[in-house]
Design a protein around this motif. Structure first.
Motif, PDB file in Angstrom:
ATOM      1  N   LEU A 190     -11.758   8.794   2.037  1.00  0.00           N
ATOM      2  CA  LEU A 190     -11.185   7.485   1.718  1.00  0.00           C
ATOM      3  C   LEU A 190     -10.040   7.617   0.711  1.00  0.00           C
ATOM      4  O   LEU A 190      -9.022   6.921   0.816  1.00  0.00           O
ATOM      5  N   ALA A 191     -10.207   8.507  -0.259  1.00  0.00           N
ATOM      6  CA  ALA A 191      -9.145   8.739  -1.248  1.00  0.00           C
ATOM      7  C   ALA A 191      -7.902   9.288  -0.568  1.00  0.00           C
ATOM      8  O   ALA A 191      -6.770   8.899  -0.895  1.00  0.00           O
ATOM      9  N   HIS A 192      -8.086  10.194   0.392  1.00  0.00           N
ATOM     10  CA  HIS A 192      -6.975  10.753   1.162  1.00  0.00           C
ATOM     11  C   HIS A 192      -6.234   9.649   1.907  1.00  0.00           C
ATOM     12  O   HIS A 192      -4.998   9.585   1.897  1.00  0.00           O
ATOM     13  N   MET A 193      -6.981   8.766   2.543  1.00  0.00           N
ATOM     14  CA  MET A 193      -6.367   7.671   3.296  1.00  0.00           C
ATOM     15  C   MET A 193      -5.580   6.742   2.372  1.00  0.00           C
ATOM     16  O   MET A 193      -4.473   6.316   2.683  1.00  0.00           O
ATOM     17  N   LYS A 194      -6.148   6.471   1.208  1.00  0.00           N
ATOM     18  CA  LYS A 194      -5.476   5.599   0.245  1.00  0.00           C
ATOM     19  C   LYS A 194      -4.164   6.218  -0.220  1.00  0.00           C
ATOM     20  O   LYS A 194      -3.142   5.525  -0.365  1.00  0.00           O
ATOM     21  N   LYS A 195      -4.170   7.530  -0.426  1.00  0.00           N
ATOM     22  CA  LYS A 195      -2.983   8.217  -0.939  1.00  0.00           C
ATOM     23  C   LYS A 195      -1.906   8.429   0.127  1.00  0.00           C
ATOM     24  O   LYS A 195      -0.817   8.906  -0.187  1.00  0.00           O
ATOM     25  N   THR A 196      -2.209   8.102   1.383  1.00  0.00           N
ATOM     26  CA  THR A 196      -1.184   8.145   2.432  1.00  0.00           C
ATOM     27  C   THR A 196      -0.888   6.750   2.977  1.00  0.00           C
ATOM     28  O   THR A 196      -0.254   6.609   4.021  1.00  0.00           O
ATOM     29  N   GLY A 197      -1.367   5.713   2.266  1.00  0.00           N
ATOM     30  CA  GLY A 197      -1.038   4.336   2.629  1.00  0.00           C
ATOM     31  C   GLY A 197      -1.831   3.771   3.780  1.00  0.00           C
ATOM     32  O   GLY A 197      -1.584   2.648   4.213  1.00  0.00           O
ATOM     33  N   VAL A 198      -2.792   4.527   4.297  1.00  0.00           N
ATOM     34  CA  VAL A 198      -3.479   4.109   5.518  1.00  0.00           C
ATOM     35  C   VAL A 198      -4.497   3.008   5.250  1.00  0.00           C
ATOM     36  O   VAL A 198      -4.929   2.323   6.169  1.00  0.00           O
ATOM     37  N   ASN A 199      -4.865   2.778   3.986  1.00  0.00           N
ATOM     38  CA  ASN A 199      -5.812   1.701   3.738  1.00  0.00           C
ATOM     39  C   ASN A 199      -5.178   0.333   3.943  1.00  0.00           C
ATOM     40  O   ASN A 199      -5.829  -0.693   3.809  1.00  0.00           O
ATOM     41  N   SER A 200      -3.898   0.274   4.337  1.00  0.00           N
ATOM     42  CA  SER A 200      -3.277  -0.996   4.709  1.00  0.00           C
ATOM     43  C   SER A 200      -3.721  -1.431   6.093  1.00  0.00           C
ATOM     44  O   SER A 200      -3.258  -2.429   6.624  1.00  0.00           O
ATOM     45  N   LEU A 201      -4.645  -0.666   6.720  1.00  0.00           N
ATOM     46  CA  LEU A 201      -5.276  -1.108   7.966  1.00  0.00           C
ATOM     47  C   LEU A 201      -6.052  -2.402   7.751  1.00  0.00           C
ATOM     48  O   LEU A 201      -6.274  -3.169   8.671  1.00  0.00           O
ATOM     49  N   GLN A 205       0.812  -1.214   0.000  1.00  0.00           N
ATOM     50  CA  GLN A 205       0.000   0.000   0.000  1.00  0.00           C
ATOM     51  C   GLN A 205       0.847   1.266   0.000  1.00  0.00           C
ATOM     52  O   GLN A 205       0.532   2.237  -0.681  1.00  0.00           O
ATOM     53  N   PHE A 206       1.945   1.264   0.770  1.00  0.00           N
ATOM     54  CA  PHE A 206       2.790   2.455   0.798  1.00  0.00           C
ATOM     55  C   PHE A 206       3.538   2.638  -0.519  1.00  0.00           C
ATOM     56  O   PHE A 206       3.767   3.762  -0.960  1.00  0.00           O
ATOM     57  N   GLU A 207       3.910   1.523  -1.149  1.00  0.00           N
ATOM     58  CA  GLU A 207       4.577   1.619  -2.449  1.00  0.00           C
ATOM     59  C   GLU A 207       3.638   2.245  -3.477  1.00  0.00           C
ATOM     60  O   GLU A 207       4.030   3.081  -4.283  1.00  0.00           O
ATOM     61  N   LYS A 208       2.358   1.867  -3.414  1.00  0.00           N
ATOM     62  CA  LYS A 208       1.361   2.422  -4.332  1.00  0.00           C
ATOM     63  C   LYS A 208       1.135   3.915  -4.097  1.00  0.00           C
ATOM     64  O   LYS A 208       0.863   4.666  -5.034  1.00  0.00           O
ATOM     65  N   SER A 209       1.214   4.329  -2.832  1.00  0.00           N
ATOM     66  CA  SER A 209       0.838   5.703  -2.487  1.00  0.00           C
ATOM     67  C   SER A 209       1.976   6.716  -2.625  1.00  0.00           C
ATOM     68  O   SER A 209       1.744   7.921  -2.492  1.00  0.00           O
TER      69      SER A 209
END
Length: 255
Positions: free
Chosen positions: A197-208, A11-15
């Motif tokens: 949700l888009a903000h969270m995805k772009k900071t890698g947080v959706n790896s929760l 997720q962090f690599e993507k973001s």
């Protein structure tokens, strides 16, 4: 919820491409931590940064501190490209910080918005203390149990954050003197839950969560969030810790 580091890495690599534009709070955390660290000292021999990412904290290190050697670590290999542009003569070590091998003692170990990912934080602090000189400084930012309270309230998802008081106790039990510890809150407003949700995805947080949300899942979440919170706000709850190693390092075993 056990942390899947393969998922975190993915997720962090993507973001990374969008991270700096969205990581406003993380940048604030790095700035506040550096402001307090400069009160301790501006000169260090060897520096290790855990979780270099795109170099948000690294930029402050390069600008504000004097040092001889800088080592950077991240679970994502391409973080090296970001770091080398900021500190050309740096040494990059890729891998989980709990498993990397370090060949020297450090005067300063720093990390920004990373330590919440370590399930056994006490073991991590003990490991790092073994790679520090006596009177060495550790400075890191993480998050309290109140972080993303709105998300936890709606989904039940959360990391096992430690409170400010628990963090202080961990540092003391590992032989550190706490020089500074601050908890603060930073609410971020969005137009709607989808933007959040888009903000969270772009900071890698959706790896929760390792669950891939369908369109239906996303709609259900947005509806639940809007019903509970008419105003879309996501509250960050950072903690900044600065401590000095006063005791001999505590040896860590795999038991």
């Amino acid at each position: 919820m056990p942390i899947d580091f393969k998922q975190v890495k993915k997720q962090f690599e993507k973001s990374m491409a969008d991270y700096d534009k969205n990581a406003i709070v993380q940048d604030m955390m790095a700035s506040k931590m550096m402001f307090e660290l400069l009160k301790v000292s501006k000169v260090y021999d060897n520096i290790l940064e855990i979780g270099t990412g795109t170099g948000l904290l690294t930029k402050y290190i390069a600008k504000d501190l004097k040092f001889n050697r800088y080592y950077g670590n991240d679970i994502v290999e391409k973080s090296k490209n970001y770091i080398n542009k900021i500190i050309p003569n740096s040494t990059f070590i890729c891998g989980n910080a709990m498993k990397i091998k370090l060949d020297r003692k450090f005067n300063l170990i720093v990390s920004n918005a990373v330590f919440q990912w370590f399930e056994n934080l006490e073991k991590m602090i003990k490991l790092l203390s073994c790679s520090m000189v006596k009177d060495g400084i550790i400075a890191f930012s993480t998050f309290s149990p109140k972080n993303f309270g709105e998300i936890t309230d709606v989904t039940g998802l959360s990391l096992k954050y430690k409170s400010k008081e628990e963090l202080v106790q961990v540092m003391k039990s590992c032989g550190f003197e706490v020089l500074y510890c601050e908890e603060f809150y930073e609410p971020v407003e969005f137009k709607n839950p989808l933007e959040m949700l888009a903000h969270m995805k772009k900071t890698g947080v959706n790896s929760l969560s390792d669950k891939t949300w369908s369109v239906k899942n996303i709609k259900e979440f947005c509806d639940r969030f809007s019903n509970k919170y008419p105003k879309t706000t996501l509250t960050y709850a950072p903690i900044i810790m600065i401590a000095k190693l006063n005791a001999n390092p505590i040896q860590v075993t795999d038991n």
